[in-house]
Write an enzyme that holds these catalytic residues in place. Structure first.
Site, PDB file in Angstrom:
ATOM      1  N   CYS A 281       8.645  -3.809   0.054  1.00 45.91           N
ATOM      2  CA  CYS A 281       8.716  -3.103  -1.240  1.00 45.91           C
ATOM      3  C   CYS A 281       8.722  -4.105  -2.380  1.00 45.91           C
ATOM      4  O   CYS A 281       8.329  -3.754  -3.491  1.00 45.91           O
ATOM      5  CB  CYS A 281       9.910  -2.167  -1.328  1.00 45.91           C
ATOM      6  SG  CYS A 281      11.170  -2.435  -0.139  1.00 45.91           S
TER       7      CYS A 281
HETATM    8  C1  UN1 Z   1      12.449 -10.209   1.935  1.00 43.10           C
HETATM    9  O1  UN1 Z   1      11.394 -10.149   1.301  1.00 43.10           O
HETATM   10  O2  UN1 Z   1      12.841 -11.266   2.413  1.00 43.10           O
HETATM   11  O3  UN1 Z   1      10.945  -4.514   1.691  1.00 43.10           O
HETATM   12  C2  UN1 Z   1      13.287  -9.006   2.190  1.00 43.10           C
HETATM   13  C3  UN1 Z   1      11.493  -5.297   0.912  1.00 43.10           C
HETATM   14  C4  UN1 Z   1      12.993  -5.421   0.938  1.00 43.10           C
HETATM   15  C5  UN1 Z   1      13.432  -6.570   1.770  1.00 43.10           C
HETATM   16  C6  UN1 Z   1      12.922  -7.886   1.286  1.00 43.10           C
HETATM   17  N1  UN1 Z   1      13.553  -4.201   1.442  1.00 43.10           N
HETATM   18  O4  UN1 Z   1      10.851  -5.998   0.148  1.00 43.10           O
END
Ligand code: UN1
Length: 482
Positions: A281
């Protein structure tokens, strides 16, 4: 024999729908069979978490930190095989999966430290001879709902603080990554967590809606997933005494201003867009380039084409397959819709052909231009390795376009002038702004989304305490006060 995806009150049991797991890099390979749980299992898990609540609440911070540290150590010891299982069901590269295991271990350690560094506050007394103390107490059983894309890290940053601050947990991981979830659950059990304190039920969204959300006994729900699913959780909890924390979708912009090193910025943006096969995300989805920057599209295409698409266990792969056939179809349909809207696809977007790859859910990293920024398509999240490049005349227009989204998770700005950072942060409506950096998440740094990307107190960092505890004031009067 099928594995159980249900752990309640210290035992593995399952009698629900069977999940057959196939390798996303080659769907002819059957990886494992997992028996998932039902709405009834989620209700039983809640009862188990309720029964264990009082004794866990009354453990010392040292006890709780000790279990979290033991779990972190086991995660490090088992990182290779846990990462291998993750690759076989989720598709990311082994390097990404192993890195995630190590970061998840660090996250558990961080929350162990946080349990020990909590301090009650002593205020000036209300009456003479009295003592007023403000302290943080557990909220009660917490429901943790976690997604497939970071199946160790996100659970660690939710379960870690929940347990550290004395809450028991019902954990509902994604049915797309049951093996990783089973491994993490087993590791907590092996670390000596008392029974009932953490319960896990691999379950569908319907079972979760029916058996967990709004179930009496659950005092807080922490959720990471799509905006639609998050808003449904929130709506269901309206009017109830249940707190909610949502981390949802994104449509992250990267703004490229004049004077930057084009090659370097393109490769950093490619990392932000294509890491974890674009299934983040926080991923970069939109690149907004001011006209003075020449040749940026070519540099980004070159960077994208440098990403080697292949199976996660192949050390030469930079980007693995998408998690499922449905995910691959959704990305390909999106690229078709962009083409139909008159966009130019500069590279990628197609499935990978050839005998060795055609059975996997692969999509070549994709760069698109020519999308009308006011079209509905421009506002939708793409959960895959696709970025749209826009051209604008001025930085002011770039910031306006970056903000023209209902999402507000993270944004990046690339500039040769570091003094632009705070001005950029002032104008960008996002929970995190990254300057000359595509972004990363760390246990000690708060993580939150604005708008359609998040709701409730920030996760991680010192702010994690807010969601997983509630405030209690204790006034102790002296004898002479009557
Ligand atoms: C990361 O990018 O290390 O989906 C974790 C995402 C977040 C988690 C990011 N829920 O970007």
């Amino acid at each position: 024999m099928a594995r159980s995806g249900v752990f309640i009150d210290g035992s593995w049991t399952a009698d629900g729908p069977v999940l057959e797991i196939f390798d996303p890099s080659d769907t002819r390979v059957h990886v494992d069979t997992v028996v998932s749980g039902t709405a009834d299992d989620l209700r039983d898990a809640t009862q188990s978490a309720l029964a264990a609540e009082e004794s866990w609440r009354n453990t010392t911070p040292e006890d709780r930190a000790g279990v979290l540290r033991a779990a972190a150590q086991l995660l490090r010891d088992r990182a290779n095989w846990i990462a291998t299982a993750m690759v076989s069901e989720e598709g990311k590269t082994f390097k990404e999966a192993r890195g995630e295991a190590v970061r998840a271990a660090g996250t558990l350690d961080y929350h162990a430290d946080q349990a020990l560094s909590m301090q009650d506050q002593v205020l000036l007394p209300i009456r003479s001879g009295a003592v007023t103390t403000v302290r943080r107490r557990p909220v009660g059983p917490v429901a943790v709902i976690s997604p497939f894309n970071f199946p160790l890290l996100v659970p660690a940053w939710k379960i870690g603080p929940a347990l550290a601050h004395g809450n028991t947990v019902v954990w509902k991981p994604s049915p797309l990554t049951p093996l990783t979830s089973i491994n993490l659950m087993q590791l907590f059990d092996d670390a000596g967590l008392p029974r009932g304190v953490l319960n896990m039920v691999v379950a569908s969204g319907e079972a979760t809606a029916d058996g967990l959300i709004g179930t009496p006994g659950i005092k807080a729900v922490t959720f990471t997933g799509s905006t639609a699913a998050g808003r449904a959780v929130q709506a269901r909890l309206a009017g109830l005494d249940t707190r909610v924390q949502l981390e949802m979708g994104g449509n992250g912009p990267a703004i490229v201003l004049a004077g930057v090193d084009v090659g370097q910025v393109a490769s950093e943006i490619a990392r932000g867009a294509f890491a974890s096969t674009g299934q983040r995300c926080t991923g970069i989805r939109r690149v907004i380039v001011v006209d003075q920057v020449e040749d940026f599209e070519n540099a980004l295409v070159a960077a994208a084409e440098g990403w080697n698409v292949g199976p996660g266990m192949d050390p030469t792969s930079d980007i693995g397959p998408l998690v499922s056939a449905a995910a691959q179809k959704a990305v390909r349909m999106r690229v078709d819709r962009l083409r139909a809207a008159g966009c130019a696809v500069l590279t990628g977007g197609d499935p990978v052909t050839g005998e060795a790859r055609k059975h996997g859910h692969y999509v070549h990293p994709c760069i698109v231009t020519g999308l009308d920024p006011t079209s509905a398509l421009a506002g939708e999240e793409i959960f895959g390795p696709v970025v749209v490049v826009y051209r604008v005349e001025s930085p002011a227009e770039a910031f306006r376009l970056a903000n023209a989204t209902s999402f507000g998770l993270s944004a990046a700005v690339f500039s040769s002038d570091a003094s632009d950072a705070m001005a950029a942060a002032d104008s960008l409506q996002f929970g995190t702004v990254n300057m000359n950096f595509a972004g990363s998440v760390a246990a000690h740094v708060p993580f939150l989304g604005w708008g359609d990307s998040g709701f409730g107190p920030a996760e991680q960092g010192e702010t994690a305490v807010e969601f997983f505890t509630r405030t209690q004031v204790v006034n102790v009067h002296g004898d002479d006060d009557g």
